[in-house]
Design a protein around this motif. Structure first.
Motif, mmCIF file in Angstrom:
data_model
loop_
_atom_site.group_PDB
_atom_site.id
_atom_site.type_symbol
_atom_site.label_atom_id
_atom_site.label_comp_id
_atom_site.label_asym_id
_atom_site.label_seq_id
_atom_site.Cartn_x
_atom_site.Cartn_y
_atom_site.Cartn_z
ATOM 1 N N ASP A 91 1.097 -1.001 0.195
ATOM 2 C CA ASP A 91 0.230 -0.221 0.277
ATOM 3 C C ASP A 91 0.770 1.449 0.215
ATOM 4 O O ASP A 91 1.982 0.681 0.165
ATOM 5 N N LEU A 92 0.574 2.350 0.206
ATOM 6 C CA LEU A 92 1.091 3.931 -0.643
ATOM 7 C C LEU A 92 1.651 4.254 1.536
ATOM 8 O O LEU A 92 2.731 4.419 1.038
ATOM 9 N N VAL A 93 1.399 3.547 2.335
ATOM 10 C CA VAL A 93 1.789 4.106 3.081
ATOM 11 C C VAL A 93 2.998 3.148 3.162
ATOM 12 O O VAL A 93 4.176 3.497 3.995
ATOM 13 N N THR A 94 2.433 1.852 3.615
ATOM 14 C CA THR A 94 3.914 1.403 3.255
ATOM 15 C C THR A 94 5.096 1.822 2.562
ATOM 16 O O THR A 94 6.267 1.827 2.456
ATOM 17 N N THR A 95 5.084 1.777 1.172
ATOM 18 C CA THR A 95 5.356 2.186 -0.045
ATOM 19 C C THR A 95 6.555 3.428 0.358
ATOM 20 O O THR A 95 7.671 3.896 0.508
ATOM 21 N N LEU A 96 5.785 4.503 0.707
ATOM 22 C CA LEU A 96 6.736 5.887 1.270
ATOM 23 C C LEU A 96 7.357 5.201 2.527
ATOM 24 O O LEU A 96 8.102 6.291 2.746
ATOM 25 N N LEU A 98 8.936 2.703 3.147
ATOM 26 C CA LEU A 98 9.450 1.714 2.616
ATOM 27 C C LEU A 98 11.109 2.460 1.857
ATOM 28 O O LEU A 98 11.919 2.522 2.116
ATOM 29 N N GLY A 99 10.191 3.647 0.878
ATOM 30 C CA GLY A 99 11.348 5.113 0.942
ATOM 31 C C GLY A 99 12.330 5.539 1.897
ATOM 32 O O GLY A 99 13.159 5.796 1.368
ATOM 33 N N ARG A 100 11.426 6.196 2.977
ATOM 34 C CA ARG A 100 11.717 6.533 4.055
ATOM 35 C C ARG A 100 13.314 6.198 4.539
ATOM 36 O O ARG A 100 14.361 6.671 5.125
ATOM 37 N N ARG A 101 13.527 4.743 4.709
ATOM 38 C CA ARG A 101 13.743 3.995 5.461
ATOM 39 C C ARG A 101 15.032 3.571 4.666
ATOM 40 O O ARG A 101 16.440 3.424 4.975
ATOM 41 N N LEU A 102 14.367 3.279 3.361
ATOM 42 C CA LEU A 102 15.853 2.752 2.731
ATOM 43 C C LEU A 102 16.196 3.855 1.633
ATOM 44 O O LEU A 102 17.539 3.082 1.505
ATOM 45 N N MET A 103 15.697 4.706 1.435
ATOM 46 C CA MET A 103 16.633 5.487 0.616
ATOM 47 C C MET A 103 15.989 6.864 0.967
ATOM 48 O O MET A 103 16.087 7.916 -0.001
ATOM 49 N N PRO A 104 16.265 7.444 2.372
ATOM 50 C CA PRO A 104 16.188 8.746 2.900
ATOM 51 C C PRO A 104 16.441 9.892 2.158
ATOM 52 O O PRO A 104 15.722 10.971 1.484
ATOM 53 N N ILE B 129 6.709 -6.418 5.373
ATOM 54 C CA ILE B 129 8.066 -6.177 4.432
ATOM 55 C C ILE B 129 8.900 -5.309 5.763
ATOM 56 O O ILE B 129 9.891 -5.735 5.924
ATOM 57 N N PHE B 130 8.528 -4.177 6.621
ATOM 58 C CA PHE B 130 9.355 -4.394 7.739
ATOM 59 C C PHE B 130 10.154 -4.926 8.252
ATOM 60 O O PHE B 130 11.203 -4.721 8.833
ATOM 61 N N GLY B 137 18.129 -6.608 7.103
ATOM 62 C CA GLY B 137 18.753 -5.800 6.790
ATOM 63 C C GLY B 137 18.610 -4.614 6.250
ATOM 64 O O GLY B 137 17.794 -5.308 4.573
ATOM 65 N N LEU B 138 18.447 -3.376 6.214
ATOM 66 C CA LEU B 138 18.153 -2.820 5.277
ATOM 67 C C LEU B 138 19.624 -3.092 3.570
ATOM 68 O O LEU B 138 18.265 -1.977 2.896
ATOM 69 N N ASP B 139 20.427 -3.363 3.993
ATOM 70 C CA ASP B 139 21.154 -3.597 2.306
ATOM 71 C C ASP B 139 20.752 -4.670 1.388
ATOM 72 O O ASP B 139 20.159 -4.316 0.441
ATOM 73 N N VAL B 140 20.168 -5.521 1.344
ATOM 74 C CA VAL B 140 19.209 -6.290 1.867
ATOM 75 C C VAL B 140 18.413 -5.618 0.725
ATOM 76 O O VAL B 140 17.258 -5.842 0.020
ATOM 77 N N GLY B 141 17.061 -4.940 1.166
ATOM 78 C CA GLY B 141 16.118 -4.302 1.036
ATOM 79 C C GLY B 141 15.961 -3.108 -0.144
ATOM 80 O O GLY B 141 15.560 -3.234 -2.107
ATOM 81 N N ARG B 142 17.619 -3.021 -0.099
ATOM 82 C CA ARG B 142 17.831 -1.721 -1.191
ATOM 83 C C ARG B 142 17.990 -2.944 -2.134
ATOM 84 O O ARG B 142 17.954 -2.238 -3.661
ATOM 85 N N GLU B 143 18.505 -3.689 -2.312
ATOM 86 C CA GLU B 143 19.020 -4.675 -3.409
ATOM 87 C C GLU B 143 17.392 -5.182 -3.646
ATOM 88 O O GLU B 143 17.519 -5.297 -5.328
ATOM 89 N N VAL B 144 16.761 -5.346 -3.614
ATOM 90 C CA VAL B 144 15.489 -6.003 -3.836
ATOM 91 C C VAL B 144 14.647 -4.465 -4.449
ATOM 92 O O VAL B 144 14.080 -5.087 -5.902
#
Lengths: 152, 485
Positions: A91-96, A98-104, B129-130, B137-144
């Protein structure tokens, strides 16, 4: 501030396509605004958002309110959006989030969600119902005004 | 009789509803999945220009747009009596590989992994997913995220977004590859091979090294002895884009193999009054209700169906993984529904390896992109979608206008299997009215494995999407509601 407008929805399913109609109209009326149709949303929008200062996501929603009701939520301000749970896995909230956590560092600091309350999302139609159609026009006008002001 | 309803299903493509019927003792009698209607699409298409179909059909469902685009384009090849050029066929297949890479990646990490990595009994707030990222780890998340984007970029190279492909035309493809694009695809595909190998290793460490999970995969609750179907090449190896449709039986032996235009001779549809969706079965075997075994024409498609319907994989590393999977789980065919997840990762590796092969094929940058079309008529086109075999069938008039459309999608082909898998999992896991959240999730796991897609439905959802369980007494009076979400 560089702004991207993202439209989410299925163009073939009547009001479900409201966000996509907004994007298509912006492309005609205000080609200077970056606007993209990502159909079913999901993690694709993270790719599209990279590097922008602000993102405006337009999606159809169902909360039980009057069809055509427009919701305007500034997510970055910590406002709680109406719970939008996408039917497509993420969902959108999850997606956003995810963006904040992975590529802030690559995510737009400002994230606005515009939701348009849908009436019919079942029939196959490339036009919206009248009240949603009117809301699409209002949202297009609002975005043009908002983005124009900021760019000035 | 008590009725347990799980609605809506969490972490599923699209929305559906599970209904579990209990008997007087509180044990499972039967279970069905209700799926939303795809009503009026045929009528919506009739009267449109045939060449618009590859543009329209991907929008039915934003989840498998590339597969619809390619099935539609192949249908137009057949309807206009034209073979695509060799270069065009390779480019189309490459595009489908990109789609498999991004789709299988999403399913495994976002939809399947939470159950295995976080655990089927973990609270729903962590089983997502969280929760997976917290463990890996976040690195695997980035690879995904990176490799999902690679898959999309591969499909987008030919023009048009992955969600709205536009390049397929009858007799070929509208855009070729230049050397720079080819090199970029090769790089992304090679990286995807490594990512797929990492994912298989990850599955090995998390799932196969845990005896509880292996026992769960092999438990009776998750076994279904059906026929299997998928596209195969001349060597009976899995192919995602072309070849013949092969069906194998409960012993893994070939039952029938046929060319796509003969599908109506082999595949029939059964109608039940309680759902708009139809149930497909093998015509020669017949419909025997919601049963498995050789007398029931029910068959499975999708990753496990494809691997069971084939004799192996056409690329070297995927071929090794294919052998390892069958050796580990007791030989071919594998009847365990949860093995779909493993099969999906073997296919991810195949898709990436095949993409490297195609991207390094000397003919891939050829400029012979399209053959001239003949007169419009009738055509059938088949490709593999991530979820299973996808059939399009159109009849055109002399002006190339659509007169009739029939689509048989993977979720329909797996529909009877999904209902049976839910029932069997429920039987093993819900006993004497004992219905707790962990058990319900195991039931959901049974059909999530199929990656069913109701994306041909809509995107909008009700404002709130909790998981709701309604329990009714034998007079269908609501006696209890359990809710989460």
């Amino acid at each position: 501030m560089k702004t991207l407008v993202i439209g989410v929805g299925n163009l073939l399913r009547c009001d479900d396509g409201a966000g996509v109609h907004v994007v298509n109209r912006l492309k005609k009326l205000a080609p200077q605004i970056d606007a993209v149709d990502v159909a079913m949303g999901g993690v694709e929008i993270l790719e599209a958002m990279k590097g922008y200062g602000r993102v405006i996501i337009v999606d159809s929603i169902r909360t039980g309110a009057e069809p055509g009701t427009i919701y305007n939520v500034n997510i970055a301000d910590g406002e709680e959006p109406p719970r939008i749970s996408s039917s497509h896995g993420v969902d959108l909230v999850t997606t956003l989030e995810l963006g904040r956590r992975l590529m802030p560092e690559e995510m737009p600091p400002e994230q606005v969600l515009i939701g348009i309350e849908a009436e019919d999302t079942v029939i196959f139609s490339v036009t919206c119902t009248p009240r949603v159609e009117a809301a699409v026009d209002r949202v297009v006008d609002e975005i043009i005004m908002l983005v124009g002001q900021i760019n000035d | 009789m008590k009725i347990v309803t799980i609605d809506p299903i969490t972490r599923l493509e699209g929305h559906g509803k599970i209904e579990i019927f209990l008997n007087e003792d509180g044990n499972v009698e039967n279970a069905y999945l209700q799926i939303p209607e795809l009503r009026g699409f045929e009528r919506f298409c009739e009267g449109r220009k045939a060449e618009d179909m590859p543009i329209i059909t991907p929008r039915i469902c934003g989840v498998c747009p590339v597969a619809h685009h390619l099935a539609s384009t192949k249908t137009l090849d057949a309807a206009y009596g034209v073979e695509p050029t060799e270069t065009a066929s390779k480019l189309r297949e490459l595009m489908n590989c990109g789609y498999f890479i991004y789709d299988h990646t999403l399913h495994f990490y976002f939809l399947a992994a939470p159950d295995f990595v976080v655990g089927p009994d973990a609270p729903p707030s962590e089983r997502n997913i969280f929760g997976v990222l917290k463990k890996v780890g976040l690195d695997v998340g980035r690879e995904v995220i990176k490799h999902r984007a690679y898959g999309q970029r591969i499909t987008e190279t030919f023009g048009g977004k992955a969600t709205h492909p536009t390049c397929g035309v009858p007799g070929g493809i509208s855009k070729g590859l230049n050397e720079e694009e080819r090199q970029s695809i090769e790089d992304m595909a090679r990286s995807s091979v490594e990512f797929a190998k990492f994912s298989l290793g990850f599955f090995n460490d998390v799932v196969l090294s845990n005896q509880d999970y292996v026992d769960l995969i092999l438990s009776d609750s998750y076994q279904l002895k059906t026929y299997n179907m998928g596209l195969v090449d001349d060597n009976n190896h899995v192919n995602f884009y072309g070849g013949d449709i092969r069906v194998t039986d409960q012993q893994g032996k070939e039952y029938v193999k046929f060319v796509e235009q003969d599908y109506l001779d082999h595949v029939c549809e059964h109608v039940e009054p309680w759902t708009y969706s139809k149930f497909t079965y093998l015509k020669d075997v017949g419909w025997d209700g919601f049963t498995d075994g050789p007398r029931s024409g029910v068959f499975r498609v999708g990753p496990l169906g494809r691997l069971n319907a084939a004799d192996g994989m056409a690329t070297p590393q995927a071929a090794e993984e294919y052998k390892r999977m069958y050796k580990t789980l007791g030989g071919r065919p594998i009847q365990s529904t949860l093995a779909f997840h493993w099969a999906r990762l073997v296919e991810l590796l195949y898709a990436a390896e095949r993409a490297v092969e195609l991207a390094t094929d000397p003919g891939i940058t050829g400029t012979d992109l399209r053959n001239p079309v003949g007169e419009p008529g009738e055509g059938v086109g088949v490709v593999e979608a991530a979820r299973g075999t996808l059939i399009h069938h159109y009849k055109l008039d002399q002006e190339g206008i659509i007169k009739k459309v029939n689509l048989v999608v993977a979720t329909t082909m797996n529909y009877a299997d999904i209902c049976m898998s839910i029932r069997d999992a429920a039987k093993g896991l819900i006993k004497n009215n004992n219905v707790n959240e962990g058990l319900l999730n195991m039931v959901e796991m049974a059909f999530r494995a199929y990656d069913p897609c109701f994306g041909c439905s809509t995107h909008t959802l009700p404002g709130k999407a909790p998981l709701k369980v309604n329990i009714y007494d034998d007079k269908k009076r609501l006696v209890e509601t359990v809710q989460r979400g």
